[in-house]
Design a protein around this motif. Structure first.
Motif, PDB file in Angstrom:
ATOM      1  N   LEU A  57       0.827  -1.239  -0.017  1.00  0.00           N
ATOM      2  CA  LEU A  57      -0.280   0.049  -0.030  1.00  0.00           C
ATOM      3  C   LEU A  57       0.712   1.198  -0.028  1.00  0.00           C
ATOM      4  CD1 LEU A  57      -2.841  -1.095   2.511  1.00  0.00           C
ATOM      5  CD2 LEU A  57      -2.914  -0.920  -0.189  1.00  0.00           C
ATOM      6  N   VAL A  58       1.654   1.224   0.795  1.00  0.00           N
ATOM      7  CA  VAL A  58       2.646   2.635   0.851  1.00  0.00           C
ATOM      8  C   VAL A  58       3.667   2.530  -0.361  1.00  0.00           C
ATOM      9  CG1 VAL A  58       4.693   3.637   2.186  1.00  0.00           C
ATOM     10  CG2 VAL A  58       2.731   2.488   3.409  1.00  0.00           C
ATOM     11  N   ALA A  59       4.024   1.664  -0.919  1.00  0.00           N
ATOM     12  CA  ALA A  59       4.830   1.619  -2.136  1.00  0.00           C
ATOM     13  C   ALA A  59       4.044   2.093  -3.017  1.00  0.00           C
ATOM     14  CB  ALA A  59       5.511   0.257  -2.259  1.00  0.00           C
ATOM     15  N   PHE A  60       2.889   1.666  -3.269  1.00  0.00           N
ATOM     16  CA  PHE A  60       2.231   2.044  -4.399  1.00  0.00           C
ATOM     17  C   PHE A  60       1.397   3.414  -4.283  1.00  0.00           C
ATOM     18  CE2 PHE A  60      -2.290   2.276  -6.594  1.00  0.00           C
ATOM     19  CZ  PHE A  60      -1.850   1.703  -7.457  1.00  0.00           C
ATOM     20  N   GLY A  61       1.336   3.947  -2.914  1.00  0.00           N
ATOM     21  CA  GLY A  61       0.940   5.288  -2.916  1.00  0.00           C
ATOM     22  C   GLY A  61       1.868   6.190  -3.309  1.00  0.00           C
ATOM     23  N   GLN A  62       3.263   5.829  -2.855  1.00  0.00           N
ATOM     24  CA  GLN A  62       4.333   6.766  -3.034  1.00  0.00           C
ATOM     25  C   GLN A  62       4.844   6.728  -4.439  1.00  0.00           C
ATOM     26  OE1 GLN A  62       6.368   8.775  -0.864  1.00  0.00           O
ATOM     27  NE2 GLN A  62       4.623   8.535   0.455  1.00  0.00           N
ATOM     28  N   THR A  63       4.817   5.792  -5.113  1.00  0.00           N
ATOM     29  CA  THR A  63       5.023   5.589  -6.473  1.00  0.00           C
ATOM     30  C   THR A  63       4.207   6.472  -7.354  1.00  0.00           C
ATOM     31  OG1 THR A  63       6.005   3.357  -6.170  1.00  0.00           O
ATOM     32  CG2 THR A  63       5.433   3.889  -8.367  1.00  0.00           C
ATOM     33  N   ILE A  64       2.867   6.235  -7.132  1.00  0.00           N
ATOM     34  CA  ILE A  64       1.946   7.081  -7.913  1.00  0.00           C
ATOM     35  C   ILE A  64       2.176   8.636  -7.573  1.00  0.00           C
ATOM     36  CG2 ILE A  64      -0.490   7.803  -7.826  1.00  0.00           C
ATOM     37  CD1 ILE A  64       0.036   5.125  -9.180  1.00  0.00           C
ATOM     38  N   SER A  65       2.311   9.032  -6.343  1.00  0.00           N
ATOM     39  CA  SER A  65       2.713  10.582  -6.271  1.00  0.00           C
ATOM     40  C   SER A  65       3.734  11.094  -6.819  1.00  0.00           C
ATOM     41  CB  SER A  65       2.578  10.566  -4.418  1.00  0.00           C
ATOM     42  OG  SER A  65       3.684  10.197  -3.940  1.00  0.00           O
ATOM     43  N   MET A  66       4.691  10.219  -6.917  1.00  0.00           N
ATOM     44  CA  MET A  66       6.129  10.471  -7.365  1.00  0.00           C
ATOM     45  C   MET A  66       5.904  10.924  -8.947  1.00  0.00           C
ATOM     46  SD  MET A  66       8.593  11.323  -5.582  1.00  0.00           S
ATOM     47  CE  MET A  66       7.512  11.632  -4.058  1.00  0.00           C
ATOM     48  N   PHE A  67       5.254   9.577  -9.612  1.00  0.00           N
ATOM     49  CA  PHE A  67       5.347   9.802 -11.083  1.00  0.00           C
ATOM     50  C   PHE A  67       3.873  10.795 -11.482  1.00  0.00           C
ATOM     51  CE2 PHE A  67       7.951   6.270 -10.458  1.00  0.00           C
ATOM     52  CZ  PHE A  67       9.135   6.667 -11.166  1.00  0.00           C
ATOM     53  N   THR A  68       3.273  11.301 -10.656  1.00  0.00           N
ATOM     54  CA  THR A  68       2.315  12.283 -11.170  1.00  0.00           C
ATOM     55  C   THR A  68       3.165  13.827 -11.108  1.00  0.00           C
ATOM     56  OG1 THR A  68       1.305  12.477  -9.013  1.00  0.00           O
ATOM     57  CG2 THR A  68       0.461  10.969 -10.510  1.00  0.00           C
ATOM     58  N   LEU A  69       4.215  13.920 -10.700  1.00  0.00           N
ATOM     59  CA  LEU A  69       4.677  15.108 -10.607  1.00  0.00           C
ATOM     60  C   LEU A  69       5.353  15.506 -12.111  1.00  0.00           C
ATOM     61  CD1 LEU A  69       7.145  14.854  -7.552  1.00  0.00           C
ATOM     62  CD2 LEU A  69       5.021  16.281  -7.684  1.00  0.00           C
ATOM     63  N   PRO A  70       5.344  16.690 -12.541  1.00  0.00           N
ATOM     64  CA  PRO A  70       5.960  17.063 -13.694  1.00  0.00           C
ATOM     65  C   PRO A  70       7.488  16.839 -13.628  1.00  0.00           C
ATOM     66  CG  PRO A  70       5.116  18.978 -12.632  1.00  0.00           C
ATOM     67  CD  PRO A  70       4.797  18.047 -11.776  1.00  0.00           C
ATOM     68  N   TYR A  71       8.074  16.626 -14.676  1.00  0.00           N
ATOM     69  CA  TYR A  71       9.575  16.714 -14.755  1.00  0.00           C
ATOM     70  C   TYR A  71       9.985  17.145 -16.132  1.00  0.00           C
ATOM     71  CZ  TYR A  71       9.315  13.417 -10.903  1.00  0.00           C
ATOM     72  OH  TYR A  71       8.937  12.481  -9.852  1.00  0.00           O
ATOM     73  N   CYS A  72      11.031  18.031 -16.016  1.00  0.00           N
ATOM     74  CA  CYS A  72      11.524  18.600 -17.154  1.00  0.00           C
ATOM     75  C   CYS A  72      12.956  18.773 -17.061  1.00  0.00           C
ATOM     76  CB  CYS A  72      10.943  20.030 -17.535  1.00  0.00           C
ATOM     77  SG  CYS A  72      10.981  21.176 -16.414  1.00  0.00           S
TER      78      CYS A  72
END
Length: 197
Positions: free
Chosen positions: A54-69
């Protein structure tokens, strides 16, 4: 990133479960078979894996919804959250608070509970009348204590030391210690207590 977090968080929880098992075995030895039966052990292991997922899934989703450039190159063997936060091109305050909360609740708290259990274990062992029983009790805990020391020692050294002491090669080497070496050494350390080995 998901698997890195999953296995890391689950390892923290399982190390606590193992320390609790040693605590019950030494400090509450007459109640061991009642407190640590097959059902309880299965539930604690399932709880550790559920938390990890649960925690890994939540943290992964929150990281990969950030914009990166810009440069998205990370000089590590895996995606570390702290490195991804530095690469994000937006305000990451909420993510940093989330990471800090997860770190405190699922890494620091189990570590402190492991230390507390070993304080109780050591005080109980030192009150034992014979040296032979003290040696037997310490040998029961030695494998778990070695793994906890190596696992948490490298994590603490990696993430708590000052930024001036960081080097890319050193960070990669340390990350290998707690991601590859410690899990690989686990079966060897725990097998040493097996008489057949």
């Amino acid at each position: 990133m998901f698997f890195f977090l999953l296995f890391g968080l689950t390892e923290c929880c399982l190390l606590f479960v193992m320390a609790y098992d040693r605590y019950v075995a030494i400090c509450k030895s007459l109640q061991y078979t009642v407190k640590m039966n097959q059902k309880v052990c299965t539930q604690m292991a399932a709880f550790s894996w559920t938390i990890g997922i649960l925690v890994a899934f939540g943290q992964t989703i929150s990281m990969f919804t950030l914009p990166y450039c810009g440069s998205n190159r990370i000089k590590r063997f895996f995606c570390d959250i702290s490195l991804l936060l530095r690469l994000a091109s937006t305000d990451t305050y909420r993510n940093e608070v989330s990471v800090a909360t997860v770190t405190i609740v699922f890494i620091l708290v189990p570590y402190l509970l492991i230390l507390l259990s070993y304080i109780f274990i050591i005080s109980t062992v030192l009150r034992m009348p014979s040296v032979e029983s003290q040696c037997k009790a310490f040998s029961t805990c030695s494998s778990n204590l070695i793994i906890v020391s190596v696992f948490y020692g490298t994590i603490i050294f990696t993430y708590v030391r000052p930024k001036t002491m960081h080097s890319p090669d050193g960070d990669r080497l340390l990350s290998l210690m707690y991601t590859i070496v410690t899990p690989s050494v686990n079966p060897i350390v725990y097998s040493l207590r097996n008489k057949e080995v």
